[in-house]
Design a protein around this motif. Structure first.
Motif, mmCIF file in Angstrom:
data_model
loop_
_atom_site.group_PDB
_atom_site.id
_atom_site.type_symbol
_atom_site.label_atom_id
_atom_site.label_comp_id
_atom_site.label_asym_id
_atom_site.label_seq_id
_atom_site.Cartn_x
_atom_site.Cartn_y
_atom_site.Cartn_z
ATOM 1 N N GLY A 49 73.893 11.264 56.277
ATOM 2 C CA GLY A 49 72.321 11.086 56.253
ATOM 3 C C GLY A 49 71.871 12.230 56.422
ATOM 4 N N MET A 50 72.231 12.739 58.102
ATOM 5 C CA MET A 50 71.779 13.977 58.553
ATOM 6 C C MET A 50 72.009 15.178 58.756
ATOM 7 S SD MET A 50 69.781 14.658 61.646
ATOM 8 C CE MET A 50 69.974 13.140 62.500
ATOM 9 N N ALA A 51 73.089 15.150 58.162
ATOM 10 C CA ALA A 51 73.474 16.185 57.286
ATOM 11 C C ALA A 51 72.268 16.905 56.203
ATOM 12 C CB ALA A 51 75.497 16.556 56.800
ATOM 13 N N SER A 52 72.543 15.597 55.179
ATOM 14 C CA SER A 52 72.200 15.798 53.666
ATOM 15 C C SER A 52 70.276 16.390 54.050
ATOM 16 C CB SER A 52 72.435 14.656 52.752
ATOM 17 O OG SER A 52 71.327 13.235 53.473
ATOM 18 N N LEU A 53 70.119 15.126 55.182
ATOM 19 C CA LEU A 53 68.464 15.538 55.308
ATOM 20 C C LEU A 53 68.270 17.463 55.820
ATOM 21 C CD1 LEU A 53 66.805 12.682 57.821
ATOM 22 C CD2 LEU A 53 66.394 13.517 55.186
ATOM 23 N N ALA A 54 69.427 17.703 56.803
ATOM 24 C CA ALA A 54 69.305 19.242 57.339
ATOM 25 C C ALA A 54 69.195 20.102 55.877
ATOM 26 C CB ALA A 54 69.845 19.611 57.753
ATOM 27 N N ALA A 55 69.596 19.805 54.957
ATOM 28 C CA ALA A 55 70.540 20.584 53.782
ATOM 29 C C ALA A 55 68.163 20.082 52.980
ATOM 30 C CB ALA A 55 71.006 20.467 52.848
ATOM 31 N N GLY A 56 68.414 19.368 52.477
ATOM 32 C CA GLY A 56 67.335 19.317 52.130
ATOM 33 C C GLY A 56 65.565 19.873 52.676
ATOM 34 N N ALA A 57 66.066 19.624 53.980
ATOM 35 C CA ALA A 57 65.048 20.242 55.001
ATOM 36 C C ALA A 57 64.626 22.024 54.736
ATOM 37 C CB ALA A 57 65.200 20.455 55.955
ATOM 38 N N SER A 58 66.137 22.477 54.360
ATOM 39 C CA SER A 58 66.697 24.013 54.124
ATOM 40 C C SER A 58 65.765 24.595 52.859
ATOM 41 C CB SER A 58 67.759 24.426 54.223
ATOM 42 O OG SER A 58 68.064 24.059 56.001
ATOM 43 N N ALA A 59 65.923 23.468 51.291
ATOM 44 C CA ALA A 59 64.886 23.522 50.507
ATOM 45 C C ALA A 59 63.804 23.149 50.035
ATOM 46 C CB ALA A 59 66.393 22.682 49.518
ATOM 47 N N GLY A 60 63.239 23.184 51.129
ATOM 48 C CA GLY A 60 61.833 22.207 51.604
ATOM 49 C C GLY A 60 61.753 21.468 51.149
ATOM 50 N N LEU A 61 62.547 20.060 50.423
ATOM 51 C CA LEU A 61 61.534 19.306 50.158
ATOM 52 C C LEU A 61 61.353 18.147 51.554
ATOM 53 C CD1 LEU A 61 62.806 16.432 48.399
ATOM 54 C CD2 LEU A 61 64.558 16.076 50.019
#
Length: 199
Positions: A49-61
């Motif tokens: 969950g943390m890793a996917s949130l970080a990826a989403g944050a990097s993508a602007g989500l």
């Protein structure tokens, strides 16, 4: 990206992950009740969950989520409800062999949901993405390194907190001690909701 920037990146994510909060309290309670091995699915879910949130944050989500007052409120309400339910279940628990609401450890998806419903997690990963974006040449590179750093840091942190719970379990001798610690952990988890409403 210069490799000397990896040290500060991993240090930032480790400090963020190891600081007390809902996930660390939950890991401690799970270690107390079930031990490390049975808590692995929950730890993996939170880390993912943390890793996917970080990826989403990097993508602007994350900026889209935090910019939408309605969606932000829905996340806060759902996250608060989930954490309060978990806090109540933990506070009502007794010795590990007792049957009760928390008869099984939290699953992979339960751990992942804890992060995805937590606006504090969205804000933290978005802040990290903004802070470290200048060090990366592409959004994919930023998303990859940031998700790796947050995922590994979460695994390290939650394993330590879960092990702390296992250590505490060895110290508890009476039903009263078990009940007092479970109530304390339940209250601590409930208190971790306060920062969610300050964001």
């Amino acid at each position: 990206m210069p490799f000397d920037a990896l040290g500060p990146l991993f240090l930032f994510t480790l400090i963020s992950a190891i600081s007390p909060g809902g996930a660390t309290t939950l890991a401690t309670a799970s270690g107390l009740q079930y031990g490390l091995v049975r808590s692995i699915p929950m730890i993996a879910g939170i880390a993912f969950g943390m890793a996917s949130l970080a990826a989403g944050a990097s993508a602007g989500l994350a900026s889209l989520v935090l910019a939408s007052p309605t969606l932000h409120l829905v996340l806060k309400v759902a996250g608060t409800g989930y954490l309060l339910w978990l806090a109540l279940v933990i506070a009502r628990s007794g010795r590990p062999k007792q049957r009760g609401d928390l008869a099984r450890p939290i699953s992979f998806f339960g751990g992942m949901g804890l992060l995805w419903l937590n606006p504090k997690g969205w804000a933290m990963t978005m802040g990290a993405a903004a802070s470290f974006s200048a060090l990366f040449t592409t959004p994919i590179s930023l998303a990859s390194w940031l998700s790796l750093a947050f995922g590994l840091s979460a695994i390290i942190s939650l394993t330590l907190w879960c092990s702390t719970g296992m250590f505490l379990a060895r110290l508890l001798k009476t039903d009263r001690q078990w009940k007092a610690l479970n109530i304390f952990l339940g209250l601590l988890l409930a208190a971790s909701i306060v920062p969610i409403w300050l964001i």
